[in-house]
Design a protein around this motif. Structure first.
Motif, PDB file in Angstrom:
ATOM      1  N   MET A  23       0.836  -1.193   0.000  1.00  0.00           N
ATOM      2  CA  MET A  23       0.000   0.000   0.000  1.00  0.00           C
ATOM      3  C   MET A  23       0.871   1.243   0.000  1.00  0.00           C
ATOM      4  O   MET A  23       2.062   1.211   0.347  1.00  0.00           O
ATOM      5  N   LEU A  24       0.269   2.347  -0.387  1.00  0.00           N
ATOM      6  CA  LEU A  24       0.909   3.657  -0.361  1.00  0.00           C
ATOM      7  C   LEU A  24       0.049   4.586   0.481  1.00  0.00           C
ATOM      8  O   LEU A  24      -1.178   4.643   0.317  1.00  0.00           O
ATOM      9  N   VAL A  25       0.685   5.316   1.399  1.00  0.00           N
ATOM     10  CA  VAL A  25      -0.021   6.244   2.282  1.00  0.00           C
ATOM     11  C   VAL A  25       0.592   7.620   2.104  1.00  0.00           C
ATOM     12  O   VAL A  25       1.821   7.782   2.160  1.00  0.00           O
ATOM     13  N   ALA A  26      -0.251   8.622   1.884  1.00  0.00           N
ATOM     14  CA  ALA A  26       0.234   9.988   1.713  1.00  0.00           C
ATOM     15  C   ALA A  26       0.923  10.461   2.982  1.00  0.00           C
ATOM     16  O   ALA A  26       0.416  10.272   4.094  1.00  0.00           O
ATOM     17  N   GLY A  27       2.095  11.063   2.798  1.00  0.00           N
ATOM     18  CA  GLY A  27       2.847  11.566   3.941  1.00  0.00           C
ATOM     19  C   GLY A  27       2.909  13.087   3.931  1.00  0.00           C
ATOM     20  O   GLY A  27       2.025  13.759   3.387  1.00  0.00           O
ATOM     21  N   ASN A  28       3.944  13.623   4.542  1.00  0.00           N
ATOM     22  CA  ASN A  28       4.123  15.068   4.579  1.00  0.00           C
ATOM     23  C   ASN A  28       4.683  15.562   3.249  1.00  0.00           C
ATOM     24  O   ASN A  28       5.411  14.861   2.545  1.00  0.00           O
ATOM     25  N   THR A  30       4.375   7.067   1.954  1.00  0.00           N
ATOM     26  CA  THR A  30       4.952   5.928   2.666  1.00  0.00           C
ATOM     27  C   THR A  30       4.525   4.635   1.990  1.00  0.00           C
ATOM     28  O   THR A  30       3.330   4.361   1.863  1.00  0.00           O
ATOM     29  N   GLY A  31       5.492   3.872   1.534  1.00  0.00           N
ATOM     30  CA  GLY A  31       5.219   2.577   0.928  1.00  0.00           C
ATOM     31  C   GLY A  31       5.388   1.471   1.951  1.00  0.00           C
ATOM     32  O   GLY A  31       6.348   1.481   2.736  1.00  0.00           O
ATOM     33  N   ARG A  32       4.450   0.552   1.966  1.00  0.00           N
ATOM     34  CA  ARG A  32       4.519  -0.583   2.886  1.00  0.00           C
ATOM     35  C   ARG A  32       4.266  -1.871   2.122  1.00  0.00           C
ATOM     36  O   ARG A  32       3.312  -1.953   1.329  1.00  0.00           O
ATOM     37  N   PHE A  63      10.418 -22.050  10.041  1.00  0.00           N
ATOM     38  CA  PHE A  63       9.723 -20.871  10.548  1.00  0.00           C
ATOM     39  C   PHE A  63       8.942 -20.196   9.434  1.00  0.00           C
ATOM     40  O   PHE A  63       9.443 -20.051   8.314  1.00  0.00           O
ATOM     41  N   HIS A  64       7.716 -19.763   9.756  1.00  0.00           N
ATOM     42  CA  HIS A  64       6.888 -18.992   8.836  1.00  0.00           C
ATOM     43  C   HIS A  64       6.616 -17.641   9.488  1.00  0.00           C
ATOM     44  O   HIS A  64       6.017 -17.588  10.567  1.00  0.00           O
ATOM     45  N   ASP A  65       7.074 -16.571   8.855  1.00  0.00           N
ATOM     46  CA  ASP A  65       6.920 -15.236   9.441  1.00  0.00           C
ATOM     47  C   ASP A  65       6.342 -14.257   8.438  1.00  0.00           C
ATOM     48  O   ASP A  65       6.534 -14.395   7.219  1.00  0.00           O
ATOM     49  N   LEU A  66       5.657 -13.241   8.968  1.00  0.00           N
ATOM     50  CA  LEU A  66       5.222 -12.099   8.179  1.00  0.00           C
ATOM     51  C   LEU A  66       6.037 -10.889   8.626  1.00  0.00           C
ATOM     52  O   LEU A  66       6.016 -10.537   9.807  1.00  0.00           O
ATOM     53  N   TRP A  67       6.758 -10.307   7.686  1.00  0.00           N
ATOM     54  CA  TRP A  67       7.531  -9.097   7.984  1.00  0.00           C
ATOM     55  C   TRP A  67       6.983  -7.956   7.154  1.00  0.00           C
ATOM     56  O   TRP A  67       6.768  -8.092   5.942  1.00  0.00           O
ATOM     57  N   LEU A  68       6.752  -6.838   7.802  1.00  0.00           N
ATOM     58  CA  LEU A  68       6.255  -5.645   7.136  1.00  0.00           C
ATOM     59  C   LEU A  68       7.414  -4.658   6.953  1.00  0.00           C
ATOM     60  O   LEU A  68       8.085  -4.292   7.919  1.00  0.00           O
ATOM     61  N   PHE A  69       7.642  -4.239   5.710  1.00  0.00           N
ATOM     62  CA  PHE A  69       8.720  -3.307   5.393  1.00  0.00           C
ATOM     63  C   PHE A  69       8.126  -1.962   4.989  1.00  0.00           C
ATOM     64  O   PHE A  69       7.054  -1.893   4.383  1.00  0.00           O
TER      65      PHE A  69
END
Length: 252
Positions: free
Chosen positions: A185-190, A195-197, A227-233
């Motif tokens: 997703m993309l979130v409008a910043g200043n 912000t890309g996530r 191991f199975h993980d979810l990582w948010l960048f």
């Protein structure tokens, strides 16, 4: 066939009846079945342990999911100890451009012409390989700059708690099997920034064990575990000198 058609050998007839230990036979069968069940699940663990981190709602439709996220799997005991050699090619799973997530990745490319999903996953893989051993070793300097301030605070708190308890973490990263982009997703910043996530599912193999002051195991095993993980960048587009950083993690 009726019971009248069944004839036991005479040598066995004398041993049937109330004196035969049927209860022991039943318990033995149950023990074997339970042992087989444990064997099937042994060596597979879902998600990283050792760090607890509150995850902010990031993606639409995330409501209803657990709001408490564990951060990445426990990491290696000391820098340079048993780190895996990247001999096997990691399987990258990237959504097609025609999908919703693929379209968002395309928007990121428009914001930064150097961005590619493959390049992002390579950066994410590098961060994973750095964070896992640094966390286990308690290497605060190595963790700096690899994650957002809130996430770094959670990792450092876990390291401090482990040190106060006299515990030692061993995490030997044996390999990464696959990395899949699940959401973006993309979130409008200043100003003119956005912000890309990107959320990534990481499947890895580790030897992961936590021991107490006496060296006795507290958690984990010295066997190779999946191991199975979810990582948010997260990364700021439109600002100079920004790079992808770990923003949150939890078991997949």
């Amino acid at each position: 066939m009726s019971s009248d058609d069944i004839h036991l050998p005479s040598a066995l007839i004398g041993h049937t009846g109330h004196d035969f230990p049927w209860d022991i036979v039943v318990l033995a069968v149950l023990a074997v079945a339970l042992g087989f069940r444990l064997y099937r699940v042994l060596g597979r663990r879902i998600g990283m342990q050792g760090v607890r981190q509150a995850r902010l709602p990031v993606f639409p439709g995330a409501a209803g999911q657990a709001q408490t996220r564990q951060t990445p799997p426990p990491l290696p005991a000391a820098a340079g100890q048993g780190q895996a050699e990247p001999a096997v090619q990691v399987d990258y799973d990237i959504p097609a451009p025609a999908t919703r997530v693929g379209g968002i990745l395309g928007q990121m490319t428009q914001l930064d012409g150097s961005f590619t999903p493959q390049g992002f996953l390579k950066d994410a893989e590098t961060i994973f390989r750095q964070v896992v051993p640094a966390f286990a070793a308690g290497d605060r300097a190595a963790l700096s700059g690899l994650m957002t301030p809130q996430t770094e605070e959670a990792f450092l708190a876990a390291i401090n708690a482990r040190a106060e308890a006299g515990e030692t973490q061993r995490s030997d990263l044996r390999g990464i099997d696959s990395m899949a982009i699940l959401d973006a997703m993309l979130v409008a910043g200043n100003a003119n920034t956005q912000t890309g996530r990107i959320e990534v599912r990481i499947v890895s193999r580790q030897v992961n064990m936590l021991t107490d002051r006496q060296g006795e195991p507290v958690q984990g095993t010295d066997a190779v575990t999946e191991f199975h993980d979810l990582w948010l960048f997260e990364r700021e587009f439109g600002a100079s000198g920004t790079q992808w950083r770990l923003a949150a993690s939890c078991p997949a």
